[in-house]
Design a protein around this motif. Structure first.
Motif, mmCIF file in Angstrom:
data_model
loop_
_atom_site.group_PDB
_atom_site.id
_atom_site.type_symbol
_atom_site.label_atom_id
_atom_site.label_comp_id
_atom_site.label_asym_id
_atom_site.label_seq_id
_atom_site.Cartn_x
_atom_site.Cartn_y
_atom_site.Cartn_z
ATOM 1 N N ILE A 234 -18.698 -9.822 25.073
ATOM 2 C CA ILE A 234 -19.342 -8.735 24.338
ATOM 3 C C ILE A 234 -20.625 -8.295 25.034
ATOM 4 N N SER A 235 -21.421 -9.252 25.492
ATOM 5 C CA SER A 235 -22.698 -8.925 26.132
ATOM 6 C C SER A 235 -22.497 -8.066 27.367
ATOM 7 N N ALA B 60 -19.832 -6.281 28.159
ATOM 8 C CA ALA B 60 -19.183 -5.014 27.815
ATOM 9 C C ALA B 60 -20.215 -4.001 27.334
ATOM 10 N N ILE B 61 -21.193 -4.453 26.560
ATOM 11 C CA ILE B 61 -22.252 -3.557 26.095
ATOM 12 C C ILE B 61 -23.153 -3.177 27.258
ATOM 13 N N HIS B 62 -23.484 -4.148 28.105
ATOM 14 C CA HIS B 62 -24.391 -3.890 29.229
ATOM 15 C C HIS B 62 -23.782 -2.909 30.232
ATOM 16 N N LYS C 65 -21.610 -0.662 29.498
ATOM 17 C CA LYS C 65 -21.259 0.543 28.730
ATOM 18 C C LYS C 65 -19.751 0.716 28.553
ATOM 19 N N GLN C 66 -19.027 -0.404 28.442
ATOM 20 C CA GLN C 66 -17.606 -0.338 28.118
ATOM 21 C C GLN C 66 -17.430 -0.062 26.632
ATOM 22 N N VAL C 67 -18.319 -0.649 25.815
ATOM 23 C CA VAL C 67 -18.345 -0.397 24.365
ATOM 24 C C VAL C 67 -19.783 -0.049 23.977
ATOM 25 N N HIS C 68 -19.929 0.622 22.844
ATOM 26 C CA HIS C 68 -21.247 1.038 22.389
ATOM 27 C C HIS C 68 -21.572 0.377 21.057
ATOM 28 N N VAL C 69 -22.845 0.161 20.820
ATOM 29 C CA VAL C 69 -23.295 -0.357 19.528
ATOM 30 C C VAL C 69 -23.153 0.769 18.523
ATOM 31 N N ARG C 70 -22.523 0.460 17.369
ATOM 32 C CA ARG C 70 -22.323 1.494 16.358
ATOM 33 C C ARG C 70 -23.054 1.120 15.077
ATOM 34 N N ARG D 295 -19.065 1.682 12.011
ATOM 35 C CA ARG D 295 -18.190 0.529 12.231
ATOM 36 C C ARG D 295 -16.967 0.573 11.336
#
Length: 112
Positions: free
Chosen positions: A75-76, A78-80, A82-87, A92
């Protein structure tokens, strides 16, 4: 206690144990159902050298091979990356998949 996500961030549902994957970026152990998976298709030859390769090739229509890699991120990472974004908590709840990016064809079908 309140729940942040309906699936607790996993896709396990009824299975007791899931094998681990290693994060492609940092090497962290991530449960296989929790890892963010991306399938990467890339040319083996970099774009700068493609023209040189085609000119030097004996064959007229030689299709350059591609690399097919299945990436698994924690998860870390992927967020770093930019594969996934914080929603937000409201966003969510939206379970629809994000809109896919489709590049336009190079030649153009409507070109005259």
């Amino acid at each position: 206690m309140t729940k942040k996500r309906r699936n607790n961030g996993r896709n396990k549902h009824g299975r007791g144990h899931i094998n681990f994957d290693r994060c492609t970026n940092c090497g962290r152990c991530v449960p296989k159902d929790k890892a963010i998976k991306r399938f990467l298709i890339r040319n083996i030859v970099e774009s700068a050298a493609v023209r040189d390769m085609t000119e030097a090739s004996v064959y007229e229509e030689y299709a350059l091979p591609k690399m097919y890699i299945k990436m698994a991120y924690c998860i870390s990472c992927a967020i770093h990356s930019k594969q996934v974004h914080v929603r937000s908590s409201e966003d969510r709840k939206n379970r629809a998949p994000p809109q896919r990016f489709r590049p336009k064809p190079e030649g153009g079908a409507n070109k005259k």
